[in-house]
Design a protein around this motif. Structure first.
Motif, short mmCIF file in Angstrom:
data_model
loop_
_atom_site.label_atom_id
_atom_site.label_comp_id
_atom_site.label_asym_id
_atom_site.label_seq_id
_atom_site.Cartn_x
_atom_site.Cartn_y
_atom_site.Cartn_z
N PRO A 44 0.83 -1.20 0.00
CA PRO A 44 0.00 0.00 0.00
C PRO A 44 0.87 1.25 0.00
O PRO A 44 1.84 1.34 0.75
CB PRO A 44 -0.82 -0.14 1.29
CG PRO A 44 -0.03 -1.07 2.16
CD PRO A 44 0.65 -2.02 1.22
N GLN A 46 1.75 5.24 0.62
CA GLN A 46 1.57 6.05 1.82
C GLN A 46 0.16 6.63 1.87
O GLN A 46 -0.31 7.28 0.94
CB GLN A 46 2.60 7.17 1.85
CG GLN A 46 2.57 8.01 3.13
CD GLN A 46 3.72 8.99 3.18
OE1 GLN A 46 4.63 8.94 2.36
NE2 GLN A 46 3.69 9.87 4.16
N GLY A 47 -0.55 6.34 2.96
CA GLY A 47 -1.90 6.83 3.14
C GLY A 47 -2.99 5.97 2.56
O GLY A 47 -4.17 6.32 2.65
N SER A 48 -2.65 4.79 1.98
CA SER A 48 -3.66 3.92 1.38
C SER A 48 -3.79 2.62 2.18
O SER A 48 -2.94 2.28 3.01
CB SER A 48 -3.30 3.59 -0.07
OG SER A 48 -2.10 2.85 -0.12
N LEU A 49 -4.88 1.87 1.93
CA LEU A 49 -5.19 0.65 2.64
C LEU A 49 -5.16 -0.55 1.70
O LEU A 49 -5.44 -0.42 0.51
CB LEU A 49 -6.58 0.75 3.29
CG LEU A 49 -6.77 1.81 4.38
CD1 LEU A 49 -8.25 1.89 4.76
CD2 LEU A 49 -5.93 1.49 5.60
N LEU A 81 -5.59 -6.04 7.66
CA LEU A 81 -5.70 -4.72 7.04
C LEU A 81 -4.35 -4.03 7.13
O LEU A 81 -3.80 -3.86 8.22
CB LEU A 81 -6.77 -3.88 7.74
CG LEU A 81 -7.05 -2.49 7.15
CD1 LEU A 81 -7.62 -2.62 5.74
CD2 LEU A 81 -8.00 -1.71 8.05
N TYR A 83 -1.88 -0.69 6.20
CA TYR A 83 -1.96 0.74 5.94
C TYR A 83 -0.55 1.27 5.71
O TYR A 83 0.36 1.04 6.53
CB TYR A 83 -2.60 1.48 7.12
CG TYR A 83 -2.59 2.99 6.98
CD1 TYR A 83 -3.48 3.63 6.12
CD2 TYR A 83 -1.69 3.77 7.71
CE1 TYR A 83 -3.48 5.01 5.99
CE2 TYR A 83 -1.68 5.15 7.59
CZ TYR A 83 -2.58 5.76 6.72
OH TYR A 83 -2.57 7.13 6.59
N VAL A 85 2.10 3.67 6.07
CA VAL A 85 2.44 4.84 6.89
C VAL A 85 3.47 5.70 6.16
O VAL A 85 3.32 6.93 6.04
CB VAL A 85 2.98 4.40 8.26
CG1 VAL A 85 3.32 5.62 9.12
CG2 VAL A 85 1.97 3.52 8.98
N THR A 90 4.71 -0.16 7.00
CA THR A 90 3.32 -0.54 6.83
C THR A 90 2.75 -0.99 8.17
O THR A 90 3.33 -1.87 8.82
CB THR A 90 3.17 -1.69 5.81
OG1 THR A 90 3.72 -1.28 4.56
CG2 THR A 90 1.72 -2.08 5.63
N GLN A 92 -0.25 -2.84 10.40
CA GLN A 92 -1.17 -3.94 10.14
C GLN A 92 -2.04 -4.22 11.36
O GLN A 92 -1.61 -4.10 12.50
CB GLN A 92 -0.41 -5.21 9.76
CG GLN A 92 0.49 -5.75 10.86
CD GLN A 92 1.09 -7.10 10.50
OE1 GLN A 92 0.90 -7.60 9.39
NE2 GLN A 92 1.83 -7.69 11.43
#
Length: 289
Positions: A44, A46-49, A81, A83, A85, A90, A92
């Motif tokens: 992902p 940066q800023g996405s899931l 999940l 994310y 950072v 990342t 989790q």
């Protein structure tokens, strides 16, 4: 030759039908490799899931260096999940559930982060597993006690996990893992203990579709617990496993749980008075559909 390779997995179907499954630590290594592969191809930003889900017939979790009897059978499903950072970090959050028959028995959760620098990666997490109902875990097969770390009276556990990989070449690397935590037992258990401290170390290597791992584990009563004949005891064991990820979305795993242990307990009609440390070889073929 291709026809022979395609028919080889069918030879192991009887083992799967008998309830043979991979130990928790080997599946944990497999999950780590799969997660690292997915991060390389679809990390992902940066800023996405990114949501990952898995389901299999393996009675094991992918969030901790805990171990279940390979003869216990059952199913496991998990969702994680991720994310982004930063470009290399990342976060989790994951949940998993292990079930026998139709009743959920062990539910786990995990919160952590992964640092990926290309050649090497490191993940740190805090995980918890617990039994939703206060009854001993069921016996699925004669002589096969479903439990965690050989403990049929498992109630819950909390542990801190660390797992890393160092790339040696483009398709091979070293896997290192460690876990420190505490296991809580159901009241009135045969051991006469309420909590056990557990530590585990794992070392593995992967090369292309083949990966192997060796895991050392130790458990001991919580220091300072009074009135227990086992306060000076310590249980140690070593597991060994190899997994071959097949080209058709399948995997073949084999190994032995408790290949070496500090001693085997003598069973009573009510169950083992100490953690079950009997040597258990296993073979599993798993097919993703």
């Amino acid at each position: 030759m291709r026809r022979l390779l395609l028919t080889l997995p069918l030879l192991f179907v009887p083992f799967v039908a008998a309830g043979q499954t991979v130990g928790g630590d080997q599946v944990s290594d497999m999950a780590w490799l799969q997660q690292q592969s997915s991060l390389k191809s679809g990390q992902p930003t940066q800023g996405s899931l990114l949501l990952q889900s898995q389901s299999s017939t393996t009675a094991a979790a992918n969030n901790a260096l805990l171990s279940l009897n390979p003869l216990s059978g059952g199913t496991v499903s998990s969702s994680t999940l991720l994310y982004g950072v930063t470009p290399n970090v990342t976060a989790q959050v994951g949940v998993n559930q292990r079930s026998w028959v139709t009743q959920p028995r062990i539910v786990g959760s995990e919160v952590g982060a992964i640092y990926n620098a290309g050649r090497y990666s490191l993940g740190v997490s805090v995980a918890q597993d617990q039994v939703p109902n206060t009854t001993p875990l069921p016996r699925v097969l004669p002589g096969a006690v479903t439990g965690v770390n050989g403990l049929p009276d498992f109630d819950s556990s909390t542990q801190v996990n660390a797992r890393g990989r160092v790339a040696l070449t483009g398709n091979s690397g070293l896997l290192l893992g460690a876990s420190v935590g505490r296991i809580r037992l159901l009241p009135g258990n045969l051991m006469g203990l309420s909590t056990l401290d557990q530590k585990a170390l794992s070392f593995g290597i992967d090369h292309g579709p083949i990966s192997g791992s060796i895991i050392g584990r130790t458990m001991a009563p919580e220091p300072g617990m009074p009135n227990s004949f086992t306060t000076d005891r310590r249980w140690n064991s070593i597991d060994l496993g190899v997994t071959w990820r097949l080209p058709w979305q399948g995997s073949l795993s084999f190994g032995a749980q408790n290949l070496w242990s500090s001693g085997n307990a003598t069973n009573t009609p009510a169950g083992p008075p100490e953690p079950d440390q009997s040597r258990t070889p296993y073979v599993q073929y798993h097919q993703d559909l």
